[in-house]
Design a protein around this motif. Structure first.
Motif, PDB file in Angstrom:
ATOM      1  N   ASP A 267       0.844  -1.196   0.000  1.00 50.56           N
ATOM      2  CA  ASP A 267       0.000   0.000   0.000  1.00 50.56           C
ATOM      3  C   ASP A 267       0.877   1.243   0.000  1.00 50.56           C
ATOM      4  O   ASP A 267       1.892   1.294   0.690  1.00 50.56           O
ATOM      5  N   VAL A 268       0.452   2.267  -0.750  1.00 51.68           N
ATOM      6  CA  VAL A 268       1.240   3.489  -0.820  1.00 51.68           C
ATOM      7  C   VAL A 268       0.422   4.683  -0.338  1.00 51.68           C
ATOM      8  O   VAL A 268      -0.771   4.811  -0.650  1.00 51.68           O
ATOM      9  N   GLN A 269       1.055   5.533   0.480  1.00 51.52           N
ATOM     10  CA  GLN A 269       0.453   6.769   0.968  1.00 51.52           C
ATOM     11  C   GLN A 269       1.501   7.889   0.880  1.00 51.52           C
ATOM     12  O   GLN A 269       2.641   7.638   0.474  1.00 51.52           O
ATOM     13  N   ARG A 270       1.126   9.112   1.265  1.00 50.41           N
ATOM     14  CA  ARG A 270       2.018  10.257   1.082  1.00 50.41           C
ATOM     15  C   ARG A 270       2.213  11.031   2.374  1.00 50.41           C
ATOM     16  O   ARG A 270       1.275  11.259   3.134  1.00 50.41           O
TER      17      ARG A 270
ATOM     18  N   ILE B  62      -3.042   1.926  -4.292  1.00 46.93           N
ATOM     19  CA  ILE B  62      -3.086   3.343  -3.935  1.00 46.93           C
ATOM     20  C   ILE B  62      -4.111   3.487  -2.816  1.00 46.93           C
ATOM     21  O   ILE B  62      -5.307   3.315  -3.018  1.00 46.93           O
ATOM     22  N   LYS B  63      -3.621   3.800  -1.619  1.00 47.07           N
ATOM     23  CA  LYS B  63      -4.445   3.813  -0.415  1.00 47.07           C
ATOM     24  C   LYS B  63      -4.952   5.226  -0.131  1.00 47.07           C
ATOM     25  O   LYS B  63      -4.196   6.192  -0.224  1.00 47.07           O
TER      26      LYS B  63
ATOM     27  N   GLU C   6      -1.813   9.560  -7.920  1.00 51.43           N
ATOM     28  CA  GLU C   6      -1.702   8.636  -9.052  1.00 51.43           C
ATOM     29  C   GLU C   6      -0.535   9.023  -9.962  1.00 51.43           C
ATOM     30  O   GLU C   6       0.295   8.188 -10.328  1.00 51.43           O
ATOM     31  N   ARG C   7      -0.485  10.309 -10.335  1.00 55.21           N
ATOM     32  CA  ARG C   7       0.608  10.772 -11.189  1.00 55.21           C
ATOM     33  C   ARG C   7       1.959  10.603 -10.485  1.00 55.21           C
ATOM     34  O   ARG C   7       2.952  10.184 -11.097  1.00 55.21           O
ATOM     35  N   GLN C   8       1.997  10.906  -9.196  1.00 54.95           N
ATOM     36  CA  GLN C   8       3.251  10.799  -8.442  1.00 54.95           C
ATOM     37  C   GLN C   8       3.705   9.349  -8.340  1.00 54.95           C
ATOM     38  O   GLN C   8       4.906   9.043  -8.454  1.00 54.95           O
ATOM     39  N   THR C   9       2.765   8.449  -8.111  1.00 54.06           N
ATOM     40  CA  THR C   9       3.098   7.030  -8.025  1.00 54.06           C
ATOM     41  C   THR C   9       3.674   6.531  -9.347  1.00 54.06           C
ATOM     42  O   THR C   9       4.701   5.824  -9.374  1.00 54.06           O
TER      43      THR C   9
ATOM     44  N   VAL D 141      -5.254   6.581 -13.105  1.00 50.29           N
ATOM     45  CA  VAL D 141      -4.081   5.796 -13.492  1.00 50.29           C
ATOM     46  C   VAL D 141      -4.188   5.370 -14.947  1.00 50.29           C
ATOM     47  O   VAL D 141      -3.229   5.498 -15.729  1.00 50.29           O
ATOM     48  N   HIS D 142      -5.350   4.870 -15.325  1.00 49.16           N
ATOM     49  CA  HIS D 142      -5.546   4.401 -16.704  1.00 49.16           C
ATOM     50  C   HIS D 142      -5.414   5.545 -17.706  1.00 49.16           C
ATOM     51  O   HIS D 142      -4.814   5.378 -18.774  1.00 49.16           O
ATOM     52  N   ASP D 143      -5.943   6.704 -17.374  1.00 47.63           N
ATOM     53  CA  ASP D 143      -5.836   7.854 -18.280  1.00 47.63           C
ATOM     54  C   ASP D 143      -4.396   8.333 -18.415  1.00 47.63           C
ATOM     55  O   ASP D 143      -3.962   8.731 -19.496  1.00 47.63           O
ATOM     56  N   LEU D 144      -3.652   8.309 -17.296  1.00 47.68           N
ATOM     57  CA  LEU D 144      -2.260   8.765 -17.321  1.00 47.68           C
ATOM     58  C   LEU D 144      -1.354   7.812 -18.085  1.00 47.68           C
ATOM     59  O   LEU D 144      -0.437   8.249 -18.782  1.00 47.68           O
ATOM     60  N   ASP D 145      -1.580   6.519 -17.943  1.00 50.36           N
ATOM     61  CA  ASP D 145      -0.777   5.524 -18.652  1.00 50.36           C
ATOM     62  C   ASP D 145      -1.650   4.311 -18.954  1.00 50.36           C
ATOM     63  O   ASP D 145      -1.732   3.379 -18.154  1.00 50.36           O
TER      64      ASP D 145
END
Length: 289
Positions: free
Chosen positions: A67-70, A149-150, A159-162, A194-198
């Protein structure tokens, strides 16, 4: 309650099969669900730490989930809970900072925390890894990554940063995208982002959307990943009958399965992956007799 982690040898990974053969009770044919270590091998080592990644590698488990957080200052870290209190000593180090949310601490502050003592004395001094540290360890072990993405609502633009971190670490090349990386979330909006970015990235929607909603989900999700408690053979079939954004049938990873009878049951439904805290238990349960 918890077994100690085994220091992995990378070479072990090539010797142990990722896919576990079982028999589909409905069709009488072999199906091969992938084994995914939930937050790493979290029954063997503290969840979402590098030690848990290594424990999974030592067991020959190729897929790890995390899991990823900021943080307050914009660093991506690997942690499941919105609060640091359950799996670190934050209440002792920063007693006046309740409710100890990840987003309220800098990366340097989080780096001071002990993320292993709660699990056992062998893990005193274990740290909360950054996403960069985490993917480097997964890469070093030749493992595969199911990345959640948590709490994306707390972290605008995560999303973009990940994807930027993944790209910087080489995880958005064809070799990784085509078989070693899945990004998942409970948030449909986050997954659409995420899908739109890549669009090349494989994505998984956590939860169990209605069968009638599967075609809409399939515009941006390659997998539907529900809890085992909500699963049925009919639902698995409905997922597999729906074509995803890359022109292939949707797949389904089920969570969190730690019991041998449940493992055999969901594998019999034809799921594509089993997410578990106890890969050893599930592997034994699904081994060919």
């Amino acid at each position: 309650m918890h077994a100690r982690a085994v220091v992995p040898t990378t070479a072990l990974l090539g010797a142990v099969a990722l896919l576990l053969p079982v028999v589909d009770a409905r069709a009488g044919v072999d199906v091969r669900p992938s084994l995914i270590a939930h937050r790493g091998a979290s029954a063997q080592a503290p969840e979402n730490t590098l030690a848990a990644v290594d424990a999974a590698a030592g067991m020959g488990v190729s897929w790890v989930e995390n899991d990823v957080q900021r943080t307050l200052d914009g660093e991506l870290v690997v942690l499941h809970d919105e609060s640091l209190s359950r799996t670190t000593d934050v209440e002792e180090v920063f007693p006046e900072r309740a409710p100890w949310k990840v987003k309220d601490f800098t990366a340097a502050e989080i780096a001071r925390l002990d993320a292993g003592s709660w699990f056992g004395p062998a893990y005193v001094g274990t740290r909360v890894p950054t996403l960069t540290e985490y993917v480097r360890r997964v890469e070093g072990n030749h493992q595969k990554l199911l990345l959640e993405i948590k709490n994306p609502g707390l972290y605008p633009g995560i999303e973009r940063q990940t994807l930027k971190v993944l790209g910087n670490e080489g995880w958005l090349d064809r070799r990784h995208i085509q078989g070693r990386l899945i990004v998942q979330s409970f948030s449909a909006d986050s997954l659409r982002a995420v899908h739109d970015l890549d669009p090349a990235v494989t994505t998984g929607l956590l939860g169990k959307p209605a069968v009638a909603d599967l075609p809409d989900c399939a515009r941006f999700a390659d997998l539907i990943n529900p809890s085992y408690a909500s699963l049925s053979a009919g639902y698995v079939s409905a997922v597999h009958e729906t074509t995803g954004p890359h022109g292939r049938p949707l797949r389904i990873f089920v969570w969190t399965v730690d019991d041998d009878a449940v493992a055999r049951s969901v594998a019999g439904y034809g799921v594509d992956g089993v997410i578990t805290n106890r890969p050893d238990v599930v592997r034994r349960a699904l081994a060919r007799p």
